[in-house]
Write an enzyme that holds these catalytic residues in place. Structure first.
Site, PDB file in Angstrom:
ATOM      1  N   HIS B  77       0.847  -1.197   0.000  1.00 15.75           N
ATOM      2  CA  HIS B  77       0.000   0.000   0.000  1.00 15.75           C
ATOM      3  C   HIS B  77       0.881   1.245   0.000  1.00 15.75           C
ATOM      4  O   HIS B  77       0.678   2.169  -0.796  1.00 15.75           O
ATOM      5  CB  HIS B  77      -0.926  -0.016   1.217  1.00 15.75           C
ATOM      6  CG  HIS B  77      -1.595   1.303   1.498  1.00 15.75           C
ATOM      7  ND1 HIS B  77      -2.633   1.782   0.739  1.00 15.75           N
ATOM      8  CD2 HIS B  77      -1.360   2.249   2.439  1.00 15.75           C
ATOM      9  CE1 HIS B  77      -3.008   2.965   1.204  1.00 15.75           C
ATOM     10  NE2 HIS B  77      -2.253   3.274   2.238  1.00 15.75           N
ATOM     11  N   ASP B 106       6.231  22.028 -26.286  1.00 17.23           N
ATOM     12  CA  ASP B 106       6.159  20.703 -25.669  1.00 17.23           C
ATOM     13  C   ASP B 106       7.176  20.664 -24.548  1.00 17.23           C
ATOM     14  O   ASP B 106       7.809  21.669 -24.227  1.00 17.23           O
ATOM     15  CB  ASP B 106       6.451  19.602 -26.712  1.00 17.23           C
ATOM     16  CG  ASP B 106       5.800  18.269 -26.333  1.00 17.23           C
ATOM     17  OD1 ASP B 106       6.254  17.665 -25.352  1.00 17.23           O
ATOM     18  OD2 ASP B 106       4.823  17.869 -26.993  1.00 17.23           O
ATOM     19  N   SER B 169      12.948   6.383 -13.876  1.00 22.41           N
ATOM     20  CA  SER B 169      11.815   7.102 -14.462  1.00 22.41           C
ATOM     21  C   SER B 169      11.663   8.491 -13.844  1.00 22.41           C
ATOM     22  O   SER B 169      11.530   9.494 -14.550  1.00 22.41           O
ATOM     23  CB  SER B 169      10.539   6.270 -14.258  1.00 22.41           C
ATOM     24  OG  SER B 169       9.397   7.064 -14.383  1.00 22.41           O
ATOM     25  N   SER B 170      11.722   8.552 -12.508  1.00 17.85           N
ATOM     26  CA  SER B 170      11.539   9.847 -11.823  1.00 17.85           C
ATOM     27  C   SER B 170      12.653  10.813 -12.174  1.00 17.85           C
ATOM     28  O   SER B 170      12.406  12.004 -12.374  1.00 17.85           O
ATOM     29  CB  SER B 170      11.549   9.666 -10.307  1.00 17.85           C
ATOM     30  OG  SER B 170      10.466   8.904  -9.902  1.00 17.85           O
ATOM     31  N   GLU B 255      11.875  13.322  -0.124  1.00 16.96           N
ATOM     32  CA  GLU B 255      10.785  12.654  -0.841  1.00 16.96           C
ATOM     33  C   GLU B 255       9.411  13.142  -0.366  1.00 16.96           C
ATOM     34  O   GLU B 255       8.511  13.354  -1.176  1.00 16.96           O
ATOM     35  CB  GLU B 255      10.902  11.136  -0.656  1.00 16.96           C
ATOM     36  CG  GLU B 255       9.691  10.322  -1.069  1.00 16.96           C
ATOM     37  CD  GLU B 255       9.454  10.286  -2.572  1.00 16.96           C
ATOM     38  OE1 GLU B 255      10.346  10.701  -3.334  1.00 16.96           O
ATOM     39  OE2 GLU B 255       8.366   9.853  -2.974  1.00 16.96           O
ATOM     40  N   SER B 268      -1.758  27.230  -4.827  1.00 16.39           N
ATOM     41  CA  SER B 268      -1.443  28.623  -5.153  1.00 16.39           C
ATOM     42  C   SER B 268      -2.007  29.046  -6.511  1.00 16.39           C
ATOM     43  O   SER B 268      -2.052  30.242  -6.809  1.00 16.39           O
ATOM     44  CB  SER B 268       0.074  28.841  -5.152  1.00 16.39           C
ATOM     45  OG  SER B 268       0.614  28.441  -3.920  1.00 16.39           O
ATOM     46  N   HIS B 302      14.980  12.932  12.006  1.00 15.64           N
ATOM     47  CA  HIS B 302      13.811  13.000  12.894  1.00 15.64           C
ATOM     48  C   HIS B 302      12.901  11.784  12.693  1.00 15.64           C
ATOM     49  O   HIS B 302      11.987  11.577  13.476  1.00 15.64           O
ATOM     50  CB  HIS B 302      13.040  14.322  12.733  1.00 15.64           C
ATOM     51  CG  HIS B 302      12.371  14.510  11.422  1.00 15.64           C
ATOM     52  ND1 HIS B 302      12.244  15.741  10.820  1.00 15.64           N
ATOM     53  CD2 HIS B 302      11.783  13.648  10.573  1.00 15.64           C
ATOM     54  CE1 HIS B 302      11.614  15.607   9.679  1.00 15.64           C
ATOM     55  NE2 HIS B 302      11.324  14.347   9.500  1.00 15.64           N
ATOM     56  N   LYS B 331       3.428  30.073   3.826  1.00 12.92           N
ATOM     57  CA  LYS B 331       2.550  29.657   2.740  1.00 12.92           C
ATOM     58  C   LYS B 331       1.090  29.686   3.168  1.00 12.92           C
ATOM     59  O   LYS B 331       0.225  30.236   2.482  1.00 12.92           O
ATOM     60  CB  LYS B 331       2.925  28.255   2.268  1.00 12.92           C
ATOM     61  CG  LYS B 331       4.222  28.260   1.497  1.00 12.92           C
ATOM     62  CD  LYS B 331       4.492  26.919   0.876  1.00 12.92           C
ATOM     63  CE  LYS B 331       5.479  27.059  -0.247  1.00 12.92           C
ATOM     64  NZ  LYS B 331       4.945  27.761  -1.412  1.00 12.92           N
TER      65      LYS B 331
END
Lengths: 287, 526
Positions: B77, B106, B169-170, B255, B268, B302, B331
């Protein structure tokens, strides 16, 4: 059916290479995993995947070269390629960073802790074992091995690799000055130096493995030594292949003094490999 | 838009044929669609696993599944939702929107773009295939800590190589984003005029390139420890299992910002549109995003307060983590200030955006609680942690993705979704998701450990409540799938070019659906 867009940016229409490359990596991933698990089909799938990737390298890069030669790439496309290569090299730097981090952690933290600097750790695990770098670890104290010194092979290799950076730069200047003969000579000199480095490194590994009892499973010293120098060596091999392709392209007259990004990308890669070696030489061999 | 321009827009695509268009594509729009559809499939696959988890936890005792299978469900998961749903969804949005937002024809490297996409199903299938193997899938948690993960059976190398491929890929996707943003902007589109979504993705792409290779290094060490006798994570050989955790979380903490910075960008974009006011504090938003990205590199431990660390380390990582609250607070303040005295309307994207602001902030507050090292000794590995990261990932990242889909779907498909059903989707989601995750705070504070299929009877009531919320939230998402599929098949009211009255930006200047080649001639940005 490719078309240049307004402003001259080249957008290729469609391509089967990405799909073929994905299939190749799928075979390599599944095949490599199957091989490690001893499954009968593993080696076959791995070989097929490698073969597909070789075809992809020829096919995909071949079409990029053809497009470049037919003048489809504007200066703006060139800048995209530059950013792409820069960030690819940065990702490689971070990959090596993980292994350098492991080396620093072992030398600065885990080995001293296990050797008594942190009583809470050493008392519970291997009490009263004194550990000094280089070590194969507290659980392998019976293991005798000889660490790899900085002299003679690694020092010679350092000189070889640094010289190859110089010859490559001489080649680049020759290319910009339009001196073809000098360029081709410098390229093959660079390749020769790269191949010498790899050969000496192979000899060093042979010595370590057979005469010094220094192997991949020789504790944390063997792990960090072989993984760092091994990944670097793999990059040198890759870089030498890339240089060979570029040398052949130089001989075919693919590059002109103003437009030769393929050359520069490989040169950047080669200098990156060079810099990684300097880090290795300092932290793996000397210190 | 009229039916005529719809045909014109699609004429070129149809002439390509199905295989060329979808398998060999170099169009950022088609590749974006492929990413988003893959992410939706992964969302429901990972969601099904969550339903298995919540069904097992409905009552104390072992009810439905074998505990080992339960562990496979929690592990997969996590992996599928992170690497299959959230990250690809953001990449899909980046593909669709960034070239249109910066006025580019593009993505900068269109073929590599398609390569990035096709590696995604490859990696996901390698990981999913482990469920069918002898010994089952990986069951040691998505973080793959040694030595536990080294006890995985045949699945182990398939898991490792699957993640390697997703990482490749990333990285390629991120390189493409950076090259596009830095090199493909229309004349006049200076960096400080870029839409916030583009800014947040630029910084996210940097994070991706910086840390995905570190994950690759960590799992490569796992692989060589398992098969080639290295001892990176074995104390007998002078290594340390905690070393893996350090390397993993050096990847893992950036990440989590990779999964939230694009969300900040989406919010935003949406809030100014429906408040009909420009974004408050644009420059501070940019600097806050960059600060969060920088801080993400110096807070990783942490996640490991209880693992054993020098006191100086515990304190450093505690204070550094708390510092993140400052740019994040900037923010949230800016979004609220954007809405202040705005002429607000509450269409579905805005509802999800407001839901995001409130519920993500709750997740941020529980994060602050977890950042307090001495308190974390109590919370570590309890359901409080589960509640925290689901507030930031479900009501944070996922809500922002859903908001983005509702916001841009009319631009992609040329038709409006059903507003009434969209609002229904929002209200059911926001109620059920709180029923699902809010009680998990109580369970965690009371001491219920995570990743365990059984629990003491005193946890029974809130677990049942949480499971009911889970089933409700899961079923509600079918409504989302229905609305998306309905729009994709072209049913609904035709959408205008601007779509939303208050929408500003280049993507709203082109017809809906956006033509196959958006900016063949770069637009002039004043």
């Amino acid at each position: 059916m490719a078309h240049a867009q307004g402003g001259g940016y080249y957008v290729p229409d469609y391509s089967y290479w990405p799909l073929v490359a994905s299939a190749g990596l799928a075979c390599m991933g599944a095949g490599g995993a199957g091989y490690l698990q001893g499954l009968s089909w593993g080696p076959y799938a791995l070989s097929i995947g490698l073969a597909i990737m070789v075809v992809v390298f020829f096919g995909w890069f071949g079409s990029v070269i053809r497009e470049g030669l037919s003048g489809l790439y504007s200066d703006q496309v060139d800048v995209s390629f530059r950013w792409g290569m820069i960030w690819f090299i940065f990702s490689e730097v971070m990959f090596f960073g993980a292994f350098f981090g492991a080396l620093f952690y072992a030398r600065m933290l885990s080995v001293p802790w296990l050797g008594g600097a942190d009583p809470a750790t050493s008392k519970v695990l291997w009490d009263s074992v004194a550990l000094n770098w280089p070590t194969a670890g507290p659980g392998m104290t019976g293991l005798e091995f000889e660490p790899m010194g900085a002299w003679p092979l690694p020092s010679i290799n350092t000189i070889i690799l640094l010289s190859s950076g110089v010859t490559l730069t001489i080649g680049h200047h020759a290319l910009k000055a339009g001196e073809r003969g000098k360029l081709i000579l410098a390229m093959w000199a660079t390749i020769l130096l790269g191949a010498s480095f790899v050969s000496l490194q192979a000899f060093e590994y042979f010595e370590a493995w057979t005469h010094m009892n220094l192997q991949l499973d020789t504790g944390i010293y063997g792990s960090t030594f072989f993984m760092l120098t091994g990944f670097h060596g793999a990059h040198v091999i890759m870089g030498t292949i890339m240089l060979t392709v570029i040398a052949l392209r130089c001989m075919r007259g693919h590059f002109n003094p103003d437009h030769h990004f393929g050359f520069e990308a490989v040169a950047w890669y080669w200098h990156f490999v060079d810099v990684v070696w300097l880090g290795l030489f300092v932290f793996v061999y000397i210190l | 838009m009229s039916a005529t321009s719809h045909d014109v827009a699609h004429g070129h695509e149809h002439s390509q044929g199905f295989i060329r268009r979808w398998l060999m594509s170099t169009s950022h729009k088609d590749i974006g669609t492929l990413y988003l559809v893959t992410a939706l499939i992964a969302l429901f696959s990972g969601g099904t696993m969550a339903m298995v988890i919540r069904a097992e936890l409905f009552q104390p005792g072992i009810q439905l599944v074998d505990p080992y299978f339960f562990n496979q469900m929690t592990t997969l998961h996590g992996l599928i939702m992170i690497f299959g749903a959230v990250m690809p969804a953001f990449v899909g949005l980046a593909n669709w929107m960034i070239p249109m937002m910066v006025g580019a024809p593009d993505m900068a490297l269109p073929r590599m773009n398609n390569f990035s996409f096709w590696l995604l199903p490859v990696g996901l299938l390698l990981i999913a295939s482990t469920l069918l193997m002898p010994g089952g899938g990986p069951a040691g948690g998505w973080t793959m800590y040694p030595p536990l993960v080294l006890q995985t059976g045949q699945a182990f190398p398939f898991l490792i190589f699957g993640i390697h491929i997703l990482g490749i890929s990333s990285i390629m996707g991120a390189i493409n984003v950076i090259a596009t943003v830095l090199n493909m902007r229309a004349p006049g589109m200076t960096l400080m005029k870029m839409p916030m979504f583009v800014w947040t993705w630029l910084i996210t792409a940097f994070l991706l390139i910086a840390v995905m290779p570190v994950l690759a290094g960590a799992i490569t060490m796992l692989l060589t420890d398992q098969y080639f006798g290295t001892t990176f994570f074995n104390a007998a050989g002078g290594g340390d299992p905690a070393l893996y955790q350090h390397i993993f979380w050096f990847f893992g903490h950036p990440e989590v910002y990779i999964m939230i910075l694009p969300a900040f960008g989406i919010i935003s974009e949406i809030v100014p549109t429906f408040a009909r006011k420009p974004l408050f504090g644009y420059a501070s938003m940019v600097y806050a995003t960059a600060s969060i990205a920088f801080l993400s590199f110096i807070v990783w431990a942490h996640h490991m307060f209880t693992v054993g660390m020098p006191l100086a380390g515990e304190l450093f990582f505690m204070y550094a983590t708390m510092l993140i609250a400052v740019p994040t607070g900037v923010k949230v303040f800016n979004w609220v200030a954007t809405m202040w005295r705005g002429a607000m309307t509450f269409e579905t994207p805005m509802l999800f955006a407001i839901g995001f602001i409130i519920l993500f902030t709750i997740g941020g507050f529980s994060g602050l609680m977890l950042a307090i090292a001495p308190a974390d000794f109590q919370y570590h590995d309890t359901y409080f942690v589960v509640a925290h990261f689901h507030y930031v990932l479900v009501t944070g990242a996922l809500f922002s993705i859903i908001a983005a889909v509702y916001y841009w779907l009319p631009k992609w498909t040329g038709v409006m979704y059903n507003e009434r059903l969209g609002k229904t989707h929002f209200w059911l989601s926001v109620i059920f998701v709180n029923v699902l995750f809010f009680p998990q705070h109580f369970l965690g504070l009371a001491g219920m450990p995570r990743r365990i299929p059984d629990y003491s009877v005193q946890f029974a009531d809130w677990n049942m409540v949480s499971s009911i919320g889970g089933f409700g939230f899961g079923l509600t998402q079918l409504l989302f799938a229905y609305l998306v599929i309905r729009s994709m098949s072209g049913r609904g009211e035709p959408a205008s070019a601007r779509v939303w009255e208050g929408a500003r930006g280049l993507e709203w200047e082109v017809p809906s659906p956006a033509p196959h080649h958006t900016f063949e001639t770069p637009p002039e940005v004043r």
